[in-house]
Design a protein around this motif. Structure first.
Motif, short mmCIF file in Angstrom:
data_model
loop_
_atom_site.label_atom_id
_atom_site.label_comp_id
_atom_site.label_asym_id
_atom_site.label_seq_id
_atom_site.Cartn_x
_atom_site.Cartn_y
_atom_site.Cartn_z
N LYS A 216 0.83 -1.21 0.00
CA LYS A 216 0.00 0.00 0.00
C LYS A 216 0.87 1.27 0.00
O LYS A 216 0.54 2.27 -0.64
CB LYS A 216 -0.89 -0.03 1.25
N PHE A 217 2.02 1.19 0.70
CA PHE A 217 2.90 2.35 0.79
C PHE A 217 3.71 2.55 -0.49
O PHE A 217 3.84 3.66 -1.01
CB PHE A 217 3.85 2.19 1.99
N ILE A 218 4.26 1.47 -1.05
CA ILE A 218 5.16 1.57 -2.22
C ILE A 218 4.40 1.98 -3.48
O ILE A 218 4.84 2.87 -4.22
CB ILE A 218 5.90 0.22 -2.45
N GLU A 266 -4.07 -0.87 -4.32
CA GLU A 266 -3.95 -0.04 -3.11
C GLU A 266 -5.21 -0.13 -2.26
O GLU A 266 -5.15 -0.28 -1.03
CB GLU A 266 -3.69 1.41 -3.51
N LEU A 267 -6.39 -0.04 -2.91
CA LEU A 267 -7.66 -0.13 -2.18
C LEU A 267 -7.82 -1.48 -1.49
O LEU A 267 -8.24 -1.58 -0.34
CB LEU A 267 -8.85 0.10 -3.14
N PHE A 268 -7.44 -2.54 -2.22
CA PHE A 268 -7.57 -3.89 -1.67
C PHE A 268 -6.60 -4.10 -0.50
O PHE A 268 -6.95 -4.70 0.52
CB PHE A 268 -7.32 -4.92 -2.78
N ALA A 269 -5.37 -3.59 -0.66
CA ALA A 269 -4.36 -3.69 0.41
C ALA A 269 -4.84 -2.95 1.67
O ALA A 269 -4.64 -3.43 2.80
CB ALA A 269 -3.03 -3.12 -0.06
N GLU A 270 -5.49 -1.80 1.46
CA GLU A 270 -6.01 -1.02 2.59
C GLU A 270 -7.10 -1.81 3.35
O GLU A 270 -7.13 -1.82 4.58
CB GLU A 270 -6.60 0.29 2.07
#
Length: 500
Positions: A216-218, A266-270
């Motif tokens: 999510k960060f990278i 990103e949304l899924f990782a969050e």
């Protein structure tokens, strides 16, 4: 010849019925059975002698609760005392439905009670014709009273301590198990998805939760520069790993990825990160709940294994009713029935296999320690179920006993006897409850002076409070009366000065 009276407890109140021709009737019980359903015949045998209605619904509930426990309530006691006092030492027998209540009435009032012979049939008839036997009653009003009391009585019986409800444990452990499965599935999915873009990250960050946070960060690995080293260190909590991620990002073999795909990743990782964080909160909630509901079971085998045992049994009460042999194989029912069918060896353990004690035991001693642990689990669950003030003293003692048994299997050190250990645990629990009671008393004493100070200040400020009343009682009333007069004189002086 003694006169028979029958006591009937209705939802509307207590009633006493006099039964005629007791001796003759008692000889011909089949005739009574046939006359019970006929109101004309029944009226010739039974007449209303006294009726004491309940004043409120709360009073009705209190009386019925007392009767169900075999205790004579005060309202019934007064009613029976007044009624039998009027009869002036006549020989009387009181017919009653419950033998336990009859013994309590005999002890309290001194009237001989009977619950056999013709009494059950007479009570059946009274129950059947009650609305017609009491004036001012109808079937509808009697039904409404019974329905209202029935609901309140059932609600009172079902009520439990809010803080000690095991239903919450059953739901939370089920949700926790489901979350574990979901988080693992989603973590695998995000690993596969993000590895198309940055395949080297999986080897550097193997932990699922950490991988989701890092991904999510990278986002795009091309944007990963040395400036982001500190932030990566905070996520990974290792400077070497953070540097390795940056180095791998520069030399990665992964494919390029579009902005839309990155946004979805990103949304899924969050979501995965939030689910993992919620799982931690849920495990804390389960720990606190187990500490309130089953502290001894918790300290013996841990939060999750204890909660699974309660969930599998259906409730803590059900678990407390199970013998130790059932607790031992709880959760291995399929294996048990398969073994019984094929006549092979039955399973040694079920859900308690996940306890650390069985993992630490040797291969030969796993069955023995599981049997011993199941025994201690059943004791702990019974203590938790029936102890009014929850304490973990017994759980700690039982855990130490299991530890000693493990040492005995390994080294041969003979453990202490169960009686000695339990006596010490009971003493420790008594001391703990005594210290808790003392601390509660101290807190009450501290609160009282503060309340007194408040009342004094309020009294003086209001003028009409308790302080003025006390002054008047102590003889200071005159002084209080003189003060307003002085004020009036001052006002007159001020007026004269203005006029001058």
């Amino acid at each position: 010849q003694s006169q028979l009276y029958v006591l009937y407890e209705h939802a509307a109140g207590f009633s006493l019925f006099s039964v005629k021709e007791f001796e003759e009737v008692s000889m011909f019980i089949p005739q009574v059975e046939s006359s019970v359903t006929d109101i004309a015949k029944f009226n010739s045998i039974v007449k209303l002698a006294g009726f004491a209605p309940f004043k409120t619904a709360i009073a009705a509930l209190e009386n019925i609760n007392a009767i169900s426990e075999g205790i004579v309530p005060q309202d019934l006691l007064h009613f029976l005392d007044d009624f039998f006092a009027k009869l002036k030492k006549k020989k009387c027998t009181l017919g009653i439905a419950d033998a336990k209540l009859g013994a309590a009435i005999t002890e309290a009032v001194g009237v001989q009670c009977s619950h056999f012979g013709v009494v059950p049939e007479i009570l059946r008839g009274v129950r059947f014709h009650f609305a017609k036997l009491v004036k001012g009653f109808t079937d509808k009003s009697a039904g409404v009273a019974q329905l209202g009391l029935g609901h309140s009585y059932s609600r009172a019986k079902v009520k439990f301590n809010v803080h000690r409800s095991d239903n919450m444990i059953i739901q939370s452990i089920a949700l926790l198990d489901q979350l574990d499965k979901d988080v693992n599935t989603f973590s695998m999915r995000i690993r596969e998805w993000y590895s198309y873009h940055f395949p080297e990250l999986v080897k550097i960050v193997p932990d699922n939760y950490m991988f989701a946070k890092t991904a999510k960060f990278i986002k795009d690995r091309k944007d990963l520069t040395q400036d982001k080293l500190e932030q990566l260190e905070e996520i990974v909590m290792d400077s070497a790993k953070a540097q390795a991620i940056i180095d791998a990002g520069k030399m990665s073999m992964g494919m390029d990825i579009s902005i839309v795909d990155l946004m979805n990743i990103e949304l899924f990782a969050e979501r995965v990160v939030k689910l993992s964080e919620y799982r931690k909160k849920l495990s804390t909630y389960l720990h606190n709940k187990m500490n309130m509901v089953a502290p001894n079971l918790q300290s013996l085998i841990g939060d999750q294994v204890g909660a699974r045992l309660i969930s599998h049994a259906g409730s803590l009460t059900n678990l407390a009713k199970y013998p130790a042999s059932t607790v031992q194989i709880l959760g291995a029912e399929k294996a048990l029935f398969r073994a019984l069918k094929t006549r092979s060896n039955t399973p040694k353990y079920g859900l308690i296999y996940h306890s650390s004690f069985i993992g630490r035991a040797g291969l030969k001693n796993k069955g023995r320690i599981s049997r011993f642990l199941a025994n201690k689990c059943s004791i702990a669950s019974r203590i938790d179920c029936f102890l009014e003030q929850p304490t973990s003293v017994f759980g700690d003692t039982l855990k130490q006993q299991v530890e000693d048994r493990l040492k005995f299997y390994e080294s041969g050190d003979v453990p202490r006897k169960n009686i000695e250990v339990m006596k010490e645990a009971i003493e420790a629990a008594g001391q703990e409850s005594a210290s808790a009671a003392q601390s509660a008393k101290k807190s009450k004493k501290r609160k009282k002076p503060a309340a007194d100070d408040d009342t004094e200040t309020n009294g003086t400020s209001n003028g009409n409070g308790a302080a003025l009343v006390e002054e008047e009682e102590n003889g200071n009333g005159a002084a209080a009366d003189e003060e307003p007069k002085k004020k009036k004189k001052k006002k007159n002086k001020n007026k004269q000065a203005v006029e001058a």
